[in-house]
Scaffold this motif. Sequence first.
Motif, PDB file in Angstrom:
ATOM      1  N   PRO A  80       0.818  -1.217   0.000  1.00 10.35           N
ATOM      2  CA  PRO A  80       0.000   0.000   0.000  1.00 10.35           C
ATOM      3  C   PRO A  80       0.848   1.261   0.000  1.00 10.35           C
ATOM      4  O   PRO A  80       1.997   1.247   0.448  1.00 10.35           O
ATOM      5  N   ALA A  81       0.265   2.342  -0.484  1.00  9.31           N
ATOM      6  CA  ALA A  81       0.997   3.592  -0.655  1.00  9.31           C
ATOM      7  C   ALA A  81       1.528   4.151   0.668  1.00  9.31           C
ATOM      8  O   ALA A  81       2.543   4.857   0.686  1.00  9.31           O
ATOM      9  N   ILE A  82       0.859   3.819   1.769  1.00 11.74           N
ATOM     10  CA  ILE A  82       1.268   4.381   3.061  1.00 11.74           C
ATOM     11  C   ILE A  82       2.643   3.865   3.491  1.00 11.74           C
ATOM     12  O   ILE A  82       3.269   4.442   4.380  1.00 11.74           O
ATOM     13  N   ASN A  83       3.135   2.788   2.846  1.00 12.07           N
ATOM     14  CA  ASN A  83       4.464   2.263   3.185  1.00 12.07           C
ATOM     15  C   ASN A  83       5.581   3.089   2.559  1.00 12.07           C
ATOM     16  O   ASN A  83       6.739   2.961   2.949  1.00 12.07           O
ATOM     17  N   LYS A 119      10.366   6.610   0.575  1.00 10.10           N
ATOM     18  CA  LYS A 119      11.467   6.593   1.534  1.00 10.10           C
ATOM     19  C   LYS A 119      12.409   5.412   1.328  1.00 10.10           C
ATOM     20  O   LYS A 119      13.586   5.479   1.690  1.00 10.10           O
ATOM     21  N   LEU A 120      11.895   4.307   0.764  1.00 10.80           N
ATOM     22  CA  LEU A 120      12.705   3.110   0.603  1.00 10.80           C
ATOM     23  C   LEU A 120      12.500   2.550  -0.805  1.00 10.80           C
ATOM     24  O   LEU A 120      11.377   2.251  -1.202  1.00 10.80           O
ATOM     25  N   MET A 121      13.602   2.410  -1.554  1.00 13.40           N
ATOM     26  CA  MET A 121      13.528   1.903  -2.916  1.00 13.40           C
ATOM     27  C   MET A 121      14.239   0.550  -2.995  1.00 13.40           C
ATOM     28  O   MET A 121      15.340   0.381  -2.478  1.00 13.40           O
ATOM     29  N   HIS A 122      13.581  -0.400  -3.648  1.00 15.61           N
ATOM     30  CA  HIS A 122      14.110  -1.745  -3.794  1.00 15.61           C
ATOM     31  C   HIS A 122      14.731  -1.907  -5.185  1.00 15.61           C
ATOM     32  O   HIS A 122      14.106  -1.602  -6.190  1.00 15.61           O
ATOM     33  N   ALA A 202       1.910  10.920 -12.242  1.00 12.32           N
ATOM     34  CA  ALA A 202       2.666  11.813 -11.363  1.00 12.32           C
ATOM     35  C   ALA A 202       2.565  11.318  -9.931  1.00 12.32           C
ATOM     36  O   ALA A 202       2.972  11.984  -9.007  1.00 12.32           O
ATOM     37  N   GLY A 203       1.981  10.137  -9.723  1.00 15.64           N
ATOM     38  CA  GLY A 203       1.777   9.607  -8.393  1.00 15.64           C
ATOM     39  C   GLY A 203       3.032   8.956  -7.845  1.00 15.64           C
ATOM     40  O   GLY A 203       4.068   8.913  -8.474  1.00 15.64           O
ATOM     41  N   PRO A 204       2.957   8.330  -6.638  1.00 11.49           N
ATOM     42  CA  PRO A 204       4.106   7.720  -5.998  1.00 11.49           C
ATOM     43  C   PRO A 204       4.731   6.649  -6.881  1.00 11.49           C
ATOM     44  O   PRO A 204       4.096   6.094  -7.742  1.00 11.49           O
ATOM     45  N   THR A 205       5.993   6.329  -6.594  1.00 12.62           N
ATOM     46  CA  THR A 205       6.749   5.467  -7.468  1.00 12.62           C
ATOM     47  C   THR A 205       7.562   4.440  -6.703  1.00 12.62           C
ATOM     48  O   THR A 205       7.690   4.509  -5.518  1.00 12.62           O
ATOM     49  N   SER A 206       8.242   3.481  -7.434  1.00 16.53           N
ATOM     50  CA  SER A 206       9.010   2.455  -6.794  1.00 16.53           C
ATOM     51  C   SER A 206      10.180   1.955  -7.597  1.00 16.53           C
ATOM     52  O   SER A 206      10.224   2.121  -8.757  1.00 16.53           O
TER      53      SER A 206
END
Length: 212
Positions: A80-83, A119-122, A202-206
């Motif tokens: 989920p996005a909250i992570n 905050k954390l990228m894999h 433009a939303g959150p990314t990974s």
Amino acid sequence: MQEVFIEGGLIRKLWPIEARAYRDHLLRLDAESRRNRFGGAVSDEMIRGYAARIEADTIIHGFFVDGVLRGAADLRLIPPAINHEAEAAFSVERPWQSHGVGSALLERCLLVARNRGIKLMHVACMSENHRMQQLARKFEAEFSFDFGTVVGKVQNPRPTPLSVMREIVTDGHSLAAAYFDFHVRLLRPPAGETTPALHSSAGPTSVSARNG
């Protein structure tokens, strides 16, 4: 701003009109580069299907040489996005490997992810993909090993007005360059091909990386 690289190449964001360019880049990957990118052997048909299913939560940056896509980095949100986590996958065509392209793509991914609060990228790759592991180490990734896969985790700082402005300016140049390249490609379209849908967000990314 666009980043200029070897032989006139540059790094910029891909847009929906460039779906075919992204697919064609993946199809040009040699067998080893495909295996590093997808974690195993994949057929042309599987690549076409993958390129057609890119979702709106994926942001792709590309390395272009003379208007042709030669490398790409996919950022995808890990729900989920909250992570606030993301994964990235990388692909660079053989002649442009070991020239700093993967490093530049990863740096751009980090900027975009940072501006979306990631905050954390894999960064994941196969255990024999030493090039990708060296790239992740450059960005101080912490590694773990599991069933032939290496996963690097990179901490990302908070966004700042300067980091956001840098992406906004970059996107403006990227969109203009994309339309120019698109119209150039219209002059020489491959016969008998259909164009898959590619969505931009433009939303959150990974970030989970395969090939550098």
